[in-house]
Design a protein around this motif. Structure first.
Motif, mmCIF file in Angstrom:
data_model
loop_
_atom_site.group_PDB
_atom_site.id
_atom_site.type_symbol
_atom_site.label_atom_id
_atom_site.label_comp_id
_atom_site.label_asym_id
_atom_site.label_seq_id
_atom_site.Cartn_x
_atom_site.Cartn_y
_atom_site.Cartn_z
ATOM 1 N N GLY A 108 0.778 -1.240 0.000
ATOM 2 C CA GLY A 108 0.000 0.000 0.000
ATOM 3 C C GLY A 108 0.804 1.283 0.000
ATOM 4 O O GLY A 108 0.240 2.368 0.104
ATOM 5 N N TRP A 109 2.144 1.180 -0.134
ATOM 6 C CA TRP A 109 2.996 2.369 -0.099
ATOM 7 C C TRP A 109 4.029 2.325 -1.220
ATOM 8 O O TRP A 109 4.417 1.260 -1.684
ATOM 9 C CB TRP A 109 3.735 2.462 1.241
ATOM 10 C CG TRP A 109 2.822 2.740 2.375
ATOM 11 C CD1 TRP A 109 2.226 1.811 3.188
ATOM 12 C CD2 TRP A 109 2.370 4.004 2.820
ATOM 13 N NE1 TRP A 109 1.438 2.434 4.107
ATOM 14 C CE2 TRP A 109 1.510 3.778 3.915
ATOM 15 C CE3 TRP A 109 2.620 5.312 2.403
ATOM 16 C CZ2 TRP A 109 0.891 4.823 4.597
ATOM 17 C CZ3 TRP A 109 2.000 6.339 3.092
ATOM 18 C CH2 TRP A 109 1.150 6.092 4.170
ATOM 19 N N SER A 110 4.491 3.501 -1.623
ATOM 20 C CA SER A 110 5.605 3.633 -2.574
ATOM 21 C C SER A 110 6.664 4.521 -1.941
ATOM 22 O O SER A 110 6.334 5.548 -1.324
ATOM 23 C CB SER A 110 5.139 4.259 -3.887
ATOM 24 O OG SER A 110 4.245 3.403 -4.546
ATOM 25 N N LEU A 111 7.930 4.110 -2.084
ATOM 26 C CA LEU A 111 9.042 4.852 -1.508
ATOM 27 C C LEU A 111 10.085 5.158 -2.561
ATOM 28 O O LEU A 111 10.279 4.374 -3.499
ATOM 29 C CB LEU A 111 9.737 4.031 -0.416
ATOM 30 C CG LEU A 111 8.915 3.379 0.667
ATOM 31 C CD1 LEU A 111 9.803 2.491 1.511
ATOM 32 C CD2 LEU A 111 8.258 4.436 1.522
ATOM 33 N N GLU A 112 10.772 6.271 -2.392
ATOM 34 C CA GLU A 112 11.954 6.589 -3.192
ATOM 35 C C GLU A 112 13.010 7.136 -2.243
ATOM 36 O O GLU A 112 12.718 7.990 -1.404
ATOM 37 C CB GLU A 112 11.631 7.612 -4.277
ATOM 38 C CG GLU A 112 12.804 7.879 -5.179
ATOM 39 C CD GLU A 112 12.461 8.764 -6.363
ATOM 40 O OE1 GLU A 112 13.402 9.237 -7.024
ATOM 41 O OE2 GLU A 112 11.268 8.986 -6.617
ATOM 42 N N TYR B 288 7.723 9.280 0.357
ATOM 43 C CA TYR B 288 6.757 8.190 0.421
ATOM 44 C C TYR B 288 5.378 8.705 0.090
ATOM 45 O O TYR B 288 5.049 9.864 0.283
ATOM 46 C CB TYR B 288 6.771 7.536 1.810
ATOM 47 C CG TYR B 288 6.421 8.467 2.938
ATOM 48 C CD1 TYR B 288 5.106 8.527 3.421
ATOM 49 C CD2 TYR B 288 7.372 9.300 3.504
ATOM 50 C CE1 TYR B 288 4.778 9.391 4.452
ATOM 51 C CE2 TYR B 288 7.047 10.152 4.542
ATOM 52 C CZ TYR B 288 5.740 10.196 5.005
ATOM 53 O OH TYR B 288 5.420 11.053 6.017
ATOM 54 N N ARG B 289 4.541 7.805 -0.426
ATOM 55 C CA ARG B 289 3.157 8.138 -0.713
ATOM 56 C C ARG B 289 2.316 6.870 -0.633
ATOM 57 O O ARG B 289 2.785 5.779 -0.918
ATOM 58 C CB ARG B 289 3.003 8.825 -2.053
ATOM 59 C CG ARG B 289 3.308 7.979 -3.255
ATOM 60 C CD ARG B 289 3.140 8.784 -4.560
ATOM 61 N NE ARG B 289 3.459 7.971 -5.694
ATOM 62 C CZ ARG B 289 4.676 7.649 -6.102
ATOM 63 N NH1 ARG B 289 5.719 8.094 -5.441
ATOM 64 N NH2 ARG B 289 4.876 6.897 -7.145
ATOM 65 N N SER B 290 1.089 7.074 -0.256
ATOM 66 C CA SER B 290 0.151 5.964 -0.167
ATOM 67 C C SER B 290 -0.252 5.564 -1.579
ATOM 68 O O SER B 290 -0.483 6.412 -2.443
ATOM 69 C CB SER B 290 -1.074 6.383 0.626
ATOM 70 O OG SER B 290 -2.062 5.392 0.560
ATOM 71 N N ALA B 291 -0.336 4.271 -1.800
ATOM 72 C CA ALA B 291 -0.762 3.785 -3.113
ATOM 73 C C ALA B 291 -2.282 3.759 -3.216
ATOM 74 O O ALA B 291 -2.824 3.465 -4.266
ATOM 75 C CB ALA B 291 -0.190 2.396 -3.370
ATOM 76 N N ALA B 292 -2.966 4.062 -2.113
ATOM 77 C CA ALA B 292 -4.441 4.021 -2.101
ATOM 78 C C ALA B 292 -5.038 5.261 -2.713
ATOM 79 O O ALA B 292 -4.473 6.278 -2.828
ATOM 80 C CB ALA B 292 -4.941 3.870 -0.679
#
Length: 108
Positions: free
Chosen positions: A87-91, A104-108
């Motif tokens: 449920g999350w994306s990170l860089e 980071y951001r929520s994938a929802a």
């Protein structure tokens, strides 16, 4: 390295991700490089490692799983790496002084 080194991202009431900066010094000197590791912490009763009290699955009884990298999990997310899951994306990125930034951001 100083400053914020741990980020907690919720999944639901009983599960969350930890995003942690690890420097390859001190207790982590065995790591080939410094970087970022992601773990999933699961405190649901079904994940508990103790039959004593399945309702309080906390601390050493909870399940903690590395979700970034491959066994033996010494390949941390390095500069410019991305990771998506749970449920999350990170860089990640670091500068020449060794300071890390995790977007980071929520994938929802």
């Amino acid at each position: 390295n100083s400053g914020l080194r741990l980020l907690v991202l919720p999944r639901d009431d009983s599960r969350f991700l930890t995003v942690e900066v690890l420097a390859n010094t001190g207790l982590d000197a065995y790591l080939p490089d410094s970087g970022v590791v992601v773990h999933e912490i699961d405190q649901r009763p079904s994940a508990c490692r103790s039959n004593a009290d399945r309702q309080s699955c906390r601390n050493e009884y909870r399940r903690q799983l590395p979700v970034s990298g491959t066994a033996p999990f010494t390949d941390l997310l390095g500069n410019g790496a991305t990771w998506s899951g749970r449920g999350w994306s990170l860089e990640t990125r670091s500068d020449s002084s060794g300071q890390w930034v995790v977007d980071y951001r929520s994938a929802a």
